[in-house]
Design a protein around this motif. Structure first.
Motif, PDB file in Angstrom:
ATOM      1  N   TYR A 281      21.441 -14.751  14.147  1.00  0.00           N
ATOM      2  CA  TYR A 281      19.995 -14.814  14.370  1.00  0.00           C
ATOM      3  C   TYR A 281      19.687 -15.207  15.803  1.00  0.00           C
ATOM      4  O   TYR A 281      18.761 -14.677  16.428  1.00  0.00           O
ATOM      5  CB  TYR A 281      19.352 -15.815  13.426  1.00  0.00           C
ATOM      6  CG  TYR A 281      19.406 -15.427  11.976  1.00  0.00           C
ATOM      7  CD1 TYR A 281      19.420 -16.382  10.959  1.00  0.00           C
ATOM      8  CD2 TYR A 281      19.432 -14.075  11.609  1.00  0.00           C
ATOM      9  CE1 TYR A 281      19.469 -16.009   9.636  1.00  0.00           C
ATOM     10  CE2 TYR A 281      19.503 -13.701  10.283  1.00  0.00           C
ATOM     11  CZ  TYR A 281      19.516 -14.678   9.292  1.00  0.00           C
ATOM     12  OH  TYR A 281      19.563 -14.316   7.976  1.00  0.00           O
ATOM     13  N   THR A 286      14.262 -13.077  15.974  1.00  0.00           N
ATOM     14  CA  THR A 286      13.509 -12.753  14.747  1.00  0.00           C
ATOM     15  C   THR A 286      12.718 -11.470  14.874  1.00  0.00           C
ATOM     16  O   THR A 286      12.279 -10.923  13.888  1.00  0.00           O
ATOM     17  CB  THR A 286      12.561 -13.911  14.410  1.00  0.00           C
ATOM     18  OG1 THR A 286      11.690 -14.123  15.531  1.00  0.00           O
ATOM     19  CG2 THR A 286      13.347 -15.186  14.096  1.00  0.00           C
ATOM     20  N   ASP A 287      12.532 -10.977  16.117  1.00  0.00           N
ATOM     21  CA  ASP A 287      11.775  -9.723  16.290  1.00  0.00           C
ATOM     22  C   ASP A 287      12.630  -8.497  16.092  1.00  0.00           C
ATOM     23  O   ASP A 287      12.137  -7.384  16.086  1.00  0.00           O
ATOM     24  CB  ASP A 287      11.150  -9.677  17.682  1.00  0.00           C
ATOM     25  CG  ASP A 287      10.115 -10.765  17.856  1.00  0.00           C
ATOM     26  OD1 ASP A 287       9.912 -11.186  19.002  1.00  0.00           O
ATOM     27  OD2 ASP A 287       9.507 -11.155  16.841  1.00  0.00           O
ATOM     28  N   PRO A 289      14.657  -5.505  14.425  1.00  0.00           N
ATOM     29  CA  PRO A 289      14.512  -4.806  13.124  1.00  0.00           C
ATOM     30  C   PRO A 289      15.636  -5.135  12.160  1.00  0.00           C
ATOM     31  O   PRO A 289      15.529  -4.920  10.971  1.00  0.00           O
ATOM     32  CB  PRO A 289      14.516  -3.329  13.515  1.00  0.00           C
ATOM     33  CG  PRO A 289      15.142  -3.299  14.856  1.00  0.00           C
ATOM     34  CD  PRO A 289      14.783  -4.576  15.525  1.00  0.00           C
ATOM     35  N   GLN A 290      16.767  -5.681  12.651  1.00  0.00           N
ATOM     36  CA  GLN A 290      17.898  -5.996  11.765  1.00  0.00           C
ATOM     37  C   GLN A 290      17.760  -7.381  11.146  1.00  0.00           C
ATOM     38  O   GLN A 290      18.531  -7.753  10.269  1.00  0.00           O
ATOM     39  CB  GLN A 290      19.208  -5.900  12.560  1.00  0.00           C
ATOM     40  CG  GLN A 290      19.523  -4.491  13.049  1.00  0.00           C
ATOM     41  CD  GLN A 290      20.825  -4.433  13.798  1.00  0.00           C
ATOM     42  OE1 GLN A 290      21.332  -5.455  14.249  1.00  0.00           O
ATOM     43  NE2 GLN A 290      21.376  -3.250  13.936  1.00  0.00           N
ATOM     44  N   TRP A 291      16.788  -8.200  11.623  1.00  0.00           N
ATOM     45  CA  TRP A 291      16.677  -9.577  11.130  1.00  0.00           C
ATOM     46  C   TRP A 291      16.378  -9.615   9.638  1.00  0.00           C
ATOM     47  O   TRP A 291      16.943 -10.411   8.898  1.00  0.00           O
ATOM     48  CB  TRP A 291      15.586 -10.272  11.934  1.00  0.00           C
ATOM     49  CG  TRP A 291      15.427 -11.723  11.545  1.00  0.00           C
ATOM     50  CD1 TRP A 291      16.088 -12.790  12.015  1.00  0.00           C
ATOM     51  CD2 TRP A 291      14.522 -12.234  10.558  1.00  0.00           C
ATOM     52  NE1 TRP A 291      15.686 -13.924  11.399  1.00  0.00           N
ATOM     53  CE2 TRP A 291      14.706 -13.616  10.494  1.00  0.00           C
ATOM     54  CE3 TRP A 291      13.583 -11.644   9.726  1.00  0.00           C
ATOM     55  CZ2 TRP A 291      13.991 -14.425   9.637  1.00  0.00           C
ATOM     56  CZ3 TRP A 291      12.876 -12.444   8.867  1.00  0.00           C
ATOM     57  CH2 TRP A 291      13.071 -13.830   8.831  1.00  0.00           C
ATOM     58  N   LYS A 292      15.473  -8.730   9.191  1.00  0.00           N
ATOM     59  CA  LYS A 292      15.124  -8.723   7.769  1.00  0.00           C
ATOM     60  C   LYS A 292      16.325  -8.405   6.907  1.00  0.00           C
ATOM     61  O   LYS A 292      16.558  -9.032   5.870  1.00  0.00           O
ATOM     62  CB  LYS A 292      14.008  -7.700   7.527  1.00  0.00           C
ATOM     63  CG  LYS A 292      13.554  -7.638   6.076  1.00  0.00           C
ATOM     64  CD  LYS A 292      12.411  -6.638   5.907  1.00  0.00           C
ATOM     65  CE  LYS A 292      11.991  -6.545   4.443  1.00  0.00           C
ATOM     66  NZ  LYS A 292      10.919  -5.571   4.246  1.00  0.00           N
ATOM     67  N   LYS A 293      17.101  -7.405   7.338  1.00  0.00           N
ATOM     68  CA  LYS A 293      18.285  -7.008   6.564  1.00  0.00           C
ATOM     69  C   LYS A 293      19.290  -8.152   6.482  1.00  0.00           C
ATOM     70  O   LYS A 293      19.855  -8.440   5.434  1.00  0.00           O
ATOM     71  CB  LYS A 293      18.931  -5.781   7.222  1.00  0.00           C
ATOM     72  CG  LYS A 293      20.021  -5.136   6.380  1.00  0.00           C
ATOM     73  CD  LYS A 293      19.435  -4.486   5.169  1.00  0.00           C
ATOM     74  CE  LYS A 293      20.473  -3.714   4.373  1.00  0.00           C
ATOM     75  NZ  LYS A 293      19.917  -3.093   3.189  1.00  0.00           N
ATOM     76  N   SER A 295      18.673 -11.346   6.773  1.00  0.00           N
ATOM     77  CA  SER A 295      18.146 -12.436   5.944  1.00  0.00           C
ATOM     78  C   SER A 295      18.313 -12.107   4.461  1.00  0.00           C
ATOM     79  O   SER A 295      18.530 -13.000   3.638  1.00  0.00           O
ATOM     80  CB  SER A 295      16.683 -12.673   6.278  1.00  0.00           C
ATOM     81  OG  SER A 295      15.929 -11.517   6.002  1.00  0.00           O
ATOM     82  N   GLU A 296      18.198 -10.815   4.099  1.00  0.00           N
ATOM     83  CA  GLU A 296      18.429 -10.437   2.699  1.00  0.00           C
ATOM     84  C   GLU A 296      19.880 -10.697   2.304  1.00  0.00           C
ATOM     85  O   GLU A 296      20.176 -11.163   1.201  1.00  0.00           O
ATOM     86  CB  GLU A 296      18.074  -8.966   2.507  1.00  0.00           C
ATOM     87  CG  GLU A 296      16.590  -8.675   2.636  1.00  0.00           C
ATOM     88  CD  GLU A 296      16.304  -7.193   2.534  1.00  0.00           C
ATOM     89  OE1 GLU A 296      17.281  -6.430   2.410  1.00  0.00           O
ATOM     90  OE2 GLU A 296      15.113  -6.801   2.568  1.00  0.00           O
ATOM     91  N   THR A 394      18.769  -9.303  -7.433  1.00  0.00           N
ATOM     92  CA  THR A 394      19.107  -9.192  -6.013  1.00  0.00           C
ATOM     93  C   THR A 394      20.152  -8.109  -5.782  1.00  0.00           C
ATOM     94  O   THR A 394      20.063  -7.303  -4.846  1.00  0.00           O
ATOM     95  CB  THR A 394      19.620 -10.540  -5.480  1.00  0.00           C
ATOM     96  OG1 THR A 394      18.626 -11.538  -5.698  1.00  0.00           O
ATOM     97  CG2 THR A 394      19.922 -10.450  -3.980  1.00  0.00           C
ATOM     98  N   ASP A 401      19.116  -0.162  -2.048  1.00  0.00           N
ATOM     99  CA  ASP A 401      19.010   0.065  -0.613  1.00  0.00           C
ATOM    100  C   ASP A 401      20.221   0.789  -0.058  1.00  0.00           C
ATOM    101  O   ASP A 401      20.110   1.691   0.777  1.00  0.00           O
ATOM    102  CB  ASP A 401      18.839  -1.272   0.125  1.00  0.00           C
ATOM    103  CG  ASP A 401      17.476  -1.885  -0.141  1.00  0.00           C
ATOM    104  OD1 ASP A 401      16.569  -1.128  -0.543  1.00  0.00           O
ATOM    105  OD2 ASP A 401      17.323  -3.107   0.035  1.00  0.00           O
TER     106      ASP A 401
END
Length: 927
Positions: A281, A286-287, A289-293, A295-296, A394, A401
């Motif tokens: 991270y 956090t900006d 586009p891979q941050w969300k993935k 975090s999942e 989950t 995905d």
């Protein structure tokens, strides 16, 4: 077709991408066909000709073109086209249906137009969301891909099923444990009743003793059941604990592999995975586009870790319950002993009653502790069930995905701007236009300087009159306007004539493009920027250049102009030590110094001509080198592209696996083919990398993207927008398009396909494969012929550059040197009077040009090569392959020979002009 060519048959278009008829008419009857116009020309087909397709004879009713096949390529990844080998044709709906019944080689593609606020992304999302019966498709390729995807999903769903079964077994154990507790409670109640009756009535001792005995029996029975339940519960608890550990380790490994695929070199363990994610991270922010993935992924691991902790707490509860049960077993043993002694001897009644009192107290304490533990187990089982539900959901989201089976129903989605069949000609035209504009501006400047030489010559020849006019009161501005009339007028007239001639010759120069691309007949257009560029810009450049030079010449003092001094004072004052040279060389050097301005313009013109000359030969040499590299790199004779994987591979063939990805550079996307091969491949003799995601790149990829061994790069997949990171471990000669090579096992693992899946077969001989499995066949001869066609395709451009460069060389050199001769007419005439021959005068005035030419060649050729090394990649940037700038020794020899021949022609022309200088020139009145 019978001659080995391929025709791709379409039914008549009705809404978009409509057929443009070049000759004849559209097919309206069952046995009529319209053929693409270049294919028809190369095969001698005219309106009324017959053509045989699948043993059926069709009458050609017309020829034409369609906008989605302007660049008639068989495959989008093909570098160029050969309409004599592949093209398109159109028939009626009924004829198309008849053809489909006779062949299985049918591909469904759909074109579309958008309206309103919808864009391409909206349509793609919609297509991916459409539900369908995936088992109803008859496409064997699709079914094979579906089965591979479902196999990958089972790798995740099977452990989930085991986890759900373990949770079910745990629930059964808890229920049985509760039943046993009820039995114990019932026994304890009966025991209590026995004691109550004993205390009330001694005379009912025997009866109470029996009741007590029964209570002890019930207690023993309950304890036994409790032992059995505990054994069952302990076994399931151990199994569940191991399963939770394995699931956590499996998910750690899967997510670790996914991160490594995306270019993160990490190792995840139970103890430090959160620190690892924190490190990532901090790198991407956090900006990203891979941050969300990411975090999942972390949330998924947190859920599994919480599940393991819940099961651990459950195991601890069972352990504590076991301790309490041990106490209970000890107590029931004491009770059993007490009962035996009570039955055997009434004298021991008092001791037995004491033991019984102590036992009942212990039982109450134990039962209270057990009830507490049972409550904890019930709470734990609720938390465990909720955790299992959360983890299951989950994992399902993760599977949806990563392994969305619905997506593979859409095999490709190509937007208009990325379709080279539609826009290939636009990119070539833009490059040609931009190059022509740049070269044109250089020509404008050069011609403007040439015109200024004549203006300066006129000023110098009329310097006495100019000085007189200054003395009479004329100002510099008025004289500047007067001497600007000639160069500006010539530029205006020349620009207009050049524009008209240019428009008249457009059909000729467009022949190469019209003959290569397939589009409707060209219609001349008259955009305003053409007239600004061809008329306004030359005049503006000529005006600026001549104003600067003429004003400088007219800035001398009037008296100096009248006397004829000061105009060339700067050059006359240049001092050069020439004591050790002979007269001829001294004269030549001083002549160059005197005419340094003209010589400078001449030198610049020669550099431009030499650049165009080198450019034309570089194009030829580069294309020839590319064709040779293709020929040397293709070691197979046949490449079969399959619709679906074959398990029964012919012995003569070698199966490989390819995927199409893309590389983005300079705002453009380039198709890159990744090929998975075996280590001992007979057609590729290089060594593959031994690390995860190591690839060997072709020399075309290395040149195109400027990659070298050790570099890391990313390719993307169009439909899913997945990115794949690779490391260059080697380079090999394979110039045909853009290819990278990888170990086939690693490639199957990377793309999640079955290890037996292969979609390409390479062979030295033709193979007997059912056509329903074959999408297309590529022959090595076709590849080599396509490469060779580049040379013929560029012949017009190369010839035009050669002619322009030679004509420019001759004209600029002749005009400027002619001006030098005219400026030196008196000196030349004087030399002739002194008895110098024509040959000797030529040595002094003309042949000194050789040194300028040789100097220009010595500087211009390597300089042009350096410029082209940087410029050429930009000129061929839309070319889906790597092409290096090559200038061979024979080509260099030809360039030098052409330069010398052009010099010889100029010398001959100048000698004719030199002969016209009369002896009478020296007798004219001069100051």
């Amino acid at each position: 077709m019978e001659d080995g060519s391929v025709l791709r048959i379409f039914q008549n278009r009705k809404n978009i991408n409509l057929l443009n008829i070049a000759s004849g008419k559209q097919a309206i009857k069952n046995k009529e066909i319209v053929v693409e116009k270049h294919y028809a020309a190369s095969h001698g087909l005219d309106v009324g000709s017959s053509i045989n397709i699948l043993n059926m004879t069709y009458t050609v009713t017309g020829t034409g073109s369609v906008p989605d096949y302007c660049f008639v390529k068989k495959n989008l990844s093909d570098i160029t086209s050969d309409t004599s080998k592949f093209s398109v044709a159109f028939v009626t709906d009924e004829a198309f249906t008849e053809i489909t019944l006779m062949t299985s080689n049918i591909v469904y593609n759909y074109s579309y137009t958008l309206s309103g606020d919808y864009n391409n992304s909206d349509l793609l999302d919609y297509l991916l969301s459409v539900e369908y019966d995936k088992y109803a498709s008859k496409d064997e390729t699709y079914q094979a891909m579906r089965e591979d995807a479902e196999d990958e999903i089972l790798k995740f769903t099977d452990p989930l099923s085991d986890l759900e079964q373990g949770a079910s077994n745990l629930s059964d154990g808890i229920y049985k444990f509760g039943d046993a507790t009820l039995e114990i409670t019932s026994g304890a109640n009966k025991l209590k009743e026995g004691f109550d009756e004993y205390s009330e009535k001694v005379d009912r001792f025997n009866s109470g003793l029996q009741v007590l005995s029964n209570g002890l029996d019930d207690l023993h029975t309950g304890t036994s059941q409790l032992n059995d339940s505990y054994a069952y519960l302990s076994h399931n608890g151990t199994t569940l604990s191991k399963l939770a550990d394995n699931m956590l380790l499996t998910m750690l490994a899967n997510i670790e592999g996914n991160l490594n695929t995306q270019g993160y070199d990490v190792q995840l363990t139970e103890s430090d995975y959160k620190e690892t994610f924190s490190g990532i991270y901090s790198l991407i922010g956090t900006d990203s586009p891979q941050w969300k993935k990411l975090s999942e992924f972390e949330a998924l691991l947190d859920n599994f870790y919480a599940l393991k902790q819940s099961i651990s707490e459950y195991t601890d509860g069972v352990s504590k319950a076991y301790d309490s049960l041990s106490k209970l077993n000890s107590v029931t043993g004491s009770l059993a002993d007490g009962g035996d002694r009570l039955n055997s001897s009434s004298e021991l009644l008092q001791d037995a009653m004491r033991q019984l009192n102590e036992g009942t107290s212990s039982i109450s304490e134990a039962m209270a502790e057990i009830n507490d533990k049972i409550t904890e187990l019930e709470d734990g089982s609720k938390e465990l069930y909720g955790g299992i539900q959360e983890v299951t959901q989950t994992v399902k989201d993760y599977i949806n995905d990563e392994y969305d089976i619905g997506r593979i129903n859409l095999t490709s989605f190509i937007e208009n701007e990325n379709n080279t069949r539609i826009n290939g000609y636009k990119e070539d035209t833009l490059i040609n236009r931009n190059a022509a504009i740049a070269v044109g501006v250089i020509f404008f400047i050069l011609i403007s300087y040439v015109l200024s030489v004549f203006s300066v010559h006129i000023i110098e020849s009329e310097r006495n009159q100019i000085g007189t006019l200054y003395a009479m009161g004329y100002i510099q501005k008025e004289l500047t306007k007067h001497y600007m009339i000639l160069p500006v007028s010539i530029t205006i007239v020349g620009s207009i004539i050049g524009t008209v001639v240019g428009y008249l010759t457009i059909p000729y120069f467009a022949l190469s493009s019209v003959g290569f691309y397939s589009y409707a007949d060209l219609i001349l257009s008259y955009p305003y920027y053409i007239f600004i560029y061809s008329i306004v810009v030359p005049v503006l450049i000529a005006y600026i250049v001549n104003v600067i030079i003429i004003r400088k010449k007219l800035s001398a003092e009037p008296l100096s102009l009248i006397r004829g001094t000061d105009l060339n004072r700067h050059n006359q004052n240049v001092q050069v030590n020439l004591k050790h040279m002979n007269f001829v060389n001294k004269f030549r050097i001083r002549q160059v110094i005197r005419e340094s301005r003209i010589m400078g313009i001449l030198f610049g013109g020669l550099l431009i001509a030499i650049f165009l000359l080198v450019f034309s030969f570089c194009i030829y040499c580069s294309i020839s080198d590319y064709a040779e590299r293709i020929t040397n790199g293709v070691n197979y004779n046949y490449m079969y592209l399959l619709k679906s994987s074959l398990y029964d591979i012919p012995e003569e063939g070698e199966s490989v696996y390819i995927e199409e990805l893309s590389y983005e550079m300079s705002g453009m996307k380039f198709d890159v083919t990744i090929m998975g091969i075996e280590e001992d491949s007979k057609y590729f003799d290089f060594k593959l990398g031994n690390k995860h995601n190591d690839v060997v790149i072709s020399d075309s990829v290395a040149m195109k993207f400027k990659l070298k061994i050790g570099d890391k790069f990313i390719l993307s997949e169009g439909l899913t927008n997945k990115n794949y990171a690779f490391t260059v471990s080697g380079e090999t000669n394979y110039a045909n398009s853009l290819y990278i090579f990888m170990d086939i096992s690693e490639m199957h693992e990377l793309f999640g396909t079955n290890e037996n899946y292969k979609n390409i077969i390479l062979s030295d001989v033709p193979l007997d494969i059912d056509e329903k499995y074959v999408q297309s066949v590529i022959k090595s001869d076709d590849i080599k012929e396509t490469a060779d066609s580049f040379v013929s395709l560029m012949t017009t451009t190369i010839g035009m550059l050669l002619i322009v460069s030679i004509v420019l060389f001759v004209i600029v050199t002749f005009i400027l040197m002619k001006n030098v001769i005219e400026r030196s007419t008196f000196s030349i005439s004087l030399l002739k009077v002194f008895g110098y021959t024509e040959n000797e005068v030529s040595k002094l005035y003309i042949r000194s040009l050789l040194y300028i030419v040789l100097l220009a060649a010595a500087i211009g050729i390597p300089l042009s090569k350096l410029i082209l090394n940087s410029l050429y990649p930009a000129l061929v940037i839309n070319f889906n392959s790597g092409m290096k700038t090559v200038l061979t020794l024979p080509a260099l020899t030809c360039i030098i020979v052409l330069i010398l021949v052009s010099y010889a022609v100029v010398v001959l022309l100048l000698q004719e002009r030199l002969k016209k200088v009369s002896l009478a020139e020296v007798l004219k009145a001069r100051e």
